[in-house]
Design a protein around this motif. Structure first.
Motif, PDB file in Angstrom:
ATOM      1  N   GLY A 147      15.543   5.671  -9.274  1.00 26.66           N
ATOM      2  CA  GLY A 147      15.321   4.969  -8.012  1.00 26.66           C
ATOM      3  C   GLY A 147      15.367   5.922  -6.843  1.00 26.66           C
ATOM      4  O   GLY A 147      15.923   7.022  -6.930  1.00 26.66           O
ATOM      5  N   ALA A 148      14.761   5.515  -5.735  1.00 28.81           N
ATOM      6  CA  ALA A 148      14.712   6.361  -4.546  1.00 28.81           C
ATOM      7  C   ALA A 148      14.717   5.483  -3.297  1.00 28.81           C
ATOM      8  O   ALA A 148      14.265   4.341  -3.312  1.00 28.81           O
ATOM      9  N   ARG A 149      15.238   6.049  -2.224  1.00 29.02           N
ATOM     10  CA  ARG A 149      15.304   5.351  -0.929  1.00 29.02           C
ATOM     11  C   ARG A 149      14.270   5.945   0.014  1.00 29.02           C
ATOM     12  O   ARG A 149      14.135   7.173   0.114  1.00 29.02           O
ATOM     13  N   PHE A 150      13.535   5.070   0.701  1.00 32.61           N
ATOM     14  CA  PHE A 150      12.523   5.516   1.659  1.00 32.61           C
ATOM     15  C   PHE A 150      12.854   4.950   3.036  1.00 32.61           C
ATOM     16  O   PHE A 150      13.325   3.801   3.158  1.00 32.61           O
ATOM     17  N   LEU A 151      12.582   5.742   4.059  1.00 31.47           N
ATOM     18  CA  LEU A 151      12.824   5.347   5.446  1.00 31.47           C
ATOM     19  C   LEU A 151      11.533   5.436   6.239  1.00 31.47           C
ATOM     20  O   LEU A 151      10.685   6.315   5.999  1.00 31.47           O
ATOM     21  N   CYS A 152      11.384   4.530   7.172  1.00 30.33           N
ATOM     22  CA  CYS A 152      10.200   4.540   8.046  1.00 30.33           C
ATOM     23  C   CYS A 152      10.334   5.690   9.047  1.00 30.33           C
ATOM     24  O   CYS A 152      11.419   5.945   9.601  1.00 30.33           O
ATOM     25  N   ILE A 153       9.225   6.373   9.305  1.00 29.38           N
ATOM     26  CA  ILE A 153       9.282   7.516  10.223  1.00 29.38           C
ATOM     27  C   ILE A 153       9.323   7.071  11.681  1.00 29.38           C
ATOM     28  O   ILE A 153       9.598   7.880  12.574  1.00 29.38           O
ATOM     29  N   ASP A 154       9.042   5.786  11.957  1.00 28.85           N
ATOM     30  CA  ASP A 154       9.115   5.250  13.320  1.00 28.85           C
ATOM     31  C   ASP A 154      10.572   4.909  13.629  1.00 28.85           C
ATOM     32  O   ASP A 154      11.151   3.988  13.037  1.00 28.85           O
ATOM     33  N   ASP A 155      11.160   5.641  14.562  1.00 31.13           N
ATOM     34  CA  ASP A 155      12.574   5.438  14.865  1.00 31.13           C
ATOM     35  C   ASP A 155      12.857   4.069  15.450  1.00 31.13           C
ATOM     36  O   ASP A 155      13.996   3.567  15.370  1.00 31.13           O
ATOM     37  N   ASP A 156      11.856   3.442  16.040  1.00 32.79           N
ATOM     38  CA  ASP A 156      12.069   2.120  16.632  1.00 32.79           C
ATOM     39  C   ASP A 156      12.000   1.004  15.602  1.00 32.79           C
ATOM     40  O   ASP A 156      12.347  -0.145  15.909  1.00 32.79           O
ATOM     41  N   CYS A 157      11.526   1.297  14.399  1.00 34.79           N
ATOM     42  CA  CYS A 157      11.392   0.280  13.346  1.00 34.79           C
ATOM     43  C   CYS A 157      12.757   0.046  12.698  1.00 34.79           C
ATOM     44  O   CYS A 157      13.498   1.009  12.422  1.00 34.79           O
ATOM     45  N   ARG A 180       6.341   9.177  -4.196  1.00 37.49           N
ATOM     46  CA  ARG A 180       5.170   9.895  -3.664  1.00 37.49           C
ATOM     47  C   ARG A 180       5.175   9.752  -2.136  1.00 37.49           C
ATOM     48  O   ARG A 180       6.031   9.081  -1.558  1.00 37.49           O
ATOM     49  N   ASN A 181       4.213  10.355  -1.467  1.00 40.99           N
ATOM     50  CA  ASN A 181       4.202  10.416  -0.001  1.00 40.99           C
ATOM     51  C   ASN A 181       3.245   9.419   0.638  1.00 40.99           C
ATOM     52  O   ASN A 181       3.032   9.471   1.855  1.00 40.99           O
ATOM     53  N   SER A 182       2.682   8.505  -0.122  1.00 44.09           N
ATOM     54  CA  SER A 182       1.657   7.605   0.424  1.00 44.09           C
ATOM     55  C   SER A 182       2.144   6.180   0.616  1.00 44.09           C
ATOM     56  O   SER A 182       1.340   5.270   0.788  1.00 44.09           O
ATOM     57  N   MET A 186       6.470  -1.849   5.194  1.00 47.80           N
ATOM     58  CA  MET A 186       6.007  -3.229   5.091  1.00 47.80           C
ATOM     59  C   MET A 186       6.083  -3.952   6.435  1.00 47.80           C
ATOM     60  O   MET A 186       5.410  -4.968   6.635  1.00 47.80           O
ATOM     61  N   LEU A 187       6.880  -3.406   7.365  1.00 47.04           N
ATOM     62  CA  LEU A 187       7.070  -4.091   8.639  1.00 47.04           C
ATOM     63  C   LEU A 187       6.104  -3.613   9.712  1.00 47.04           C
ATOM     64  O   LEU A 187       5.440  -4.418  10.370  1.00 47.04           O
ATOM     65  N   CYS A 188       6.000  -2.280   9.843  1.00 49.72           N
ATOM     66  CA  CYS A 188       5.147  -1.758  10.912  1.00 49.72           C
ATOM     67  C   CYS A 188       3.941  -0.990  10.405  1.00 49.72           C
ATOM     68  O   CYS A 188       3.060  -0.626  11.189  1.00 49.72           O
ATOM     69  N   GLY A 189       3.883  -0.702   9.120  1.00 47.80           N
ATOM     70  CA  GLY A 189       2.740  -0.001   8.556  1.00 47.80           C
ATOM     71  C   GLY A 189       2.795   1.499   8.685  1.00 47.80           C
ATOM     72  O   GLY A 189       1.864   2.199   8.262  1.00 47.80           O
ATOM     73  N   SER A 190       3.853   2.033   9.262  1.00 45.51           N
ATOM     74  CA  SER A 190       3.981   3.488   9.399  1.00 45.51           C
ATOM     75  C   SER A 190       4.289   4.116   8.046  1.00 45.51           C
ATOM     76  O   SER A 190       4.812   3.447   7.145  1.00 45.51           O
TER      77      SER A 190
END
Length: 681
Positions: A147-157, A180-182, A186-190
């Motif tokens: 398993g892996a954790r991903f974070l949105c790159i938009d700090d405001d999200c 992967r990097n693609s 789900m919230l802002c699309g970033s």
């Protein structure tokens, strides 16, 4: 929605009844370690489909028909239980709970069985299936992403923190499906970026499974146009290293199509693994039962008659009787997937007629539960290749010896092997293990590695003694009694354990008997060649061998005394006279021969008479290699006369009784302390 709530309620009821909640509580305790912080926490939950169907048939159907949906239901209930009971404070979202459902069994219906003989084609439902097969190859254990954790790159999200985007491995998914990097938010699309320090790694191993009938192509006695396709199993985490090369297993798993552009491969994610053993319906033929009753007065006659008529399709009765007996004894000590220690009985046959004896050994190989004839062009022990499923690690393929696990590996004429191969055979015979060297640079590892595999099969070999002295330079002052064993060294012959010399005792008469036998078979195939009151077919022998193999033998005190006394006496006298030290392997050989003869006589308690046969065979073998000792016995001590009639059987009994007394005198004279356990008779 109501249906989902009802199913979740049934999951909770099942977990409560089956003890799953208590296990969940125990599994959560290690995760409360303050130094351990992960994105995903893995829980294995045992599921009995029969019990689950009793709780809720719909839920049971979901587990058996749609395992991904069922896993989601169990995941939701487990997360709710963890938060309600405050079991793990570090779990914040349901996606952090990685649930693996471990099935105890599947319904015994064809829909849930995958027959490796008829490989599936096209897409089918992704549901659990059961399969049985033989492991022919496996990789080393490598890592994969659980398993892996991903974070949105938009700090405001809001998804730039927390555990909103979690990826876990699903059956059949590749590594790129998890990491992967693609990925997009789900919230802002970033775009999403992995928080690498929260990645959870697990162990992964690939195993190739094939139907056991595929081994028929490796036996010289069967020719088939069928071809078998192996299936690749993915073993993960606790299932790694649970399978061994050459063993049979029953596997429950979920089939999956793995997309690796431009191709698609078909594999199975293993769910549970159990050792499996082929069931051979065996019974002792009525004729053998009658023979056993008729020969009850003698502990030697039954096995003598069985060996006398054995292999009549290849050699006439009465010819090569000692070899036939030894082949049967070796077969007695083979059994597939035996849990007990494997008492192998290796045979090296010295002869001037390799053609007929090769056929006789090939015929005997057909009676083994698993028999492999090694081909000169094939690999005897193990070979390496690069794994083709993306890991790049070394894939270890079984050779003939590993494929013959629990059975017989027939080597054929050792004169066809080079010295390095003979040295490798000797090493394996002495240690019962083989080593595989894996160069690290070639297979993506930092360091080289050497793996060791147990070799649990009996080896049969032939060597041609014709004109061996001239070709291999045997010294003229060789020890009296030793045999010419062709290209085989004394060390290799010692490693085999039992050496048998097949000589033409009656000269031209034996050649004539074999010639007449072969011509009659060619002219009148299928017609009985010999008129005897005891005639047995190949199927009768196969059933006898299968039954005898399953017998559990206990050594009587008398048999133990003969074995121990002969070993001590022989070790003492040979060390003094020839400088030959009898190793502990001689004791194992004597025990194996004694147990095998007891099984062949369909008994479960080994008698002194069984040990006498073992001593005679062992003494003949040692004499062939190192010369005669103070225990002087004839070359064909086990079959000293023709057994064509009752008088011959009686003469054999009398001779064996005399040899029995000679063995006791030998032990009494040369074994220290023999007087304390053997009375001179």
């Amino acid at each position: 929605m109501a249906d989902i709530l009802s199913l979740k309620e049934s999951v909770l009821v099942y977990l409560d009844r089956s003890g799953g909640l208590e296990k969940l509580t125990e599994d959560c305790k290690p995760f409360n370690d303050p130094q351990q912080t992960e994105a995903v926490y893995r829980f294995c939950i045992g599921v009995n489909p029969s019990d689950l169907i009793e709780v809720d048939p719909e839920l049971g159907d979901c587990v058996l028909g749609d395992p991904l949906r069922a896993t989601s239901l169990f995941q939701s209930v487990c997360f709710l239980a963890i938060k309600t009971l405050s079991l793990v404070e570090k779990i914040h979202t349901e996606s952090q709970v990685n649930v693996i459902l471990k099935l105890t069994h599947l319904p015994p219906f064809p829909e849930y069985e995958l027959d490796l003989c008829s490989f599936p084609r096209g897409y089918g439902p992704m549901r659990p299936v059961s399969m049985e097969g033989l492991v022919i190859a496996m990789t080393r254990v490598t890592k994969y992403t659980q398993g892996a954790r991903f974070l949105c790159i938009d700090d405001d999200c809001p998804c730039s923190t927390g555990f909103h985007h979690i990826r876990v491995h699903a059956p059949g998914a590749t590594e790129t499906a998890t990491v992967r990097n693609s990925f997009s938010c789900m919230l802002c699309g970033s775009p999403l970026k992995e928080d690498v320090k929260f990645r959870v790694l697990g162990d992964k191993q690939l195993v190739e499974l094939i139907h056991v009938k595929a081994l028929d192509g490796l036996c010289a006695h069967q020719q088939s146009s069928l071809r078998y396709q192996s299936v690749t199993l993915f073993l993960r985490d606790e299932l790694c290293n649970s399978m061994k090369i050459g063993r049979l297993y029953r596997v429950l798993g979920i089939p999956a199509h793995v997309h690796q552009w431009p191709g698609i491969t078909w594999s199975v994610e293993a769910n549970s693994i159990q050792p499996w053993e082929l069931e051979y319906p065996h019974k002792v033929n009525t004729s053998f039962q009658e023979l056993l009753k008729a020969t009850a007065s003698s502990p030697w006659r039954f096995s003598a008659i069985v060996a006398h008529g054995f292999g009549s399709a290849v050699a006439p009765p009465g010819l090569y009787s000692t070899l036939k007996l030894c082949l049967l004894l070796s077969l007695m000590q083979t059994r597939e997937n035996t849990i007990d220690k494997f008492h192998n009985l290796d045979l090296l046959v010295v002869t001037t007629d390799t053609l007929i004896l090769d056929r006789l050994m090939t015929y005997s190989l057909s009676l083994a539960g698993r028999g492999v004839r090694h081909q000169a062009s094939g690999e005897m022990f193990a070979s390496l290749s690069r794994d083709e499923h993306g890991t790049g690690t070394a894939n270890i393929h079984a050779g003939s010896a590993l494929l013959a696990t629990g059975g017989i590996c027939m080597l054929g004429d050792l004169g066809c092997y080079k010295k390095d191969r003979l040295d490798a055979i000797q090493s394996v015979l002495e240690s019962s293990t083989l080593s595989v060297f894996i160069p690290g640079k070639k297979y993506g590892e930092d360091a080289d590695q050497q793996l060791t595999f147990p070799v649990q099969c009996s080896f049969w070999g032939l060597t041609d003694s014709t004109d061996a002295s001239r070709r291999f330079g045997r010294a003229d002052n060789a020890v009296l009694g030793t045999a010419e064993i062709g290209p085989v060294s004394i060390q290799l012959a010692d490693a085999f354990g039992l050496v048998i010399q097949c000589r033409d005792v009656v000269g031209e008469h034996a050649l004539l008997a074999q010639t007449v036998h072969t011509l009659q078979q060619a002219v009148q195939p299928g017609k009985p060649l010999y008129s005897s009151c005891w005639e047995f077919s190949t199927q009768d022998y196969k059933e006898l061998v299968a039954h005898a193999q399953s017998l559990q033998v206990e050594l009587s005190p008398g048999a133990e005394k003969i074995i121990h006394g002969y070993y001590m006496a022989s070790r003492r006298i040979r060390t003094q006279s020839h400088g030959v030290k009898m190793s502990v392997a001689s004791v194992k050989l004597l025990i194996s021969l004694t147990e095998a003869h007891c099984k062949l006589c369909l008994r479960t308690r080994a008698l002194e008479e069984d040990a006498v046969i073992a001593v005679l065979l062992c003494e003949n073998s040692v004499t062939l290699k190192h010369g005669a000792s103070a225990l002087v016995i004839p070359p064909d001590a086990v079959f000293p006369c023709d057994l064509g009639d009752v008088d011959g059987l009686h003469r054999r009994d009398v001779t064996l009784d005399e040899l029995h007394q000679n063995i006791l005198r030998f032990i009494f004279a040369y074994a220290p302390g023999a007087a304390t356990y053997i009375q001179e008779e």
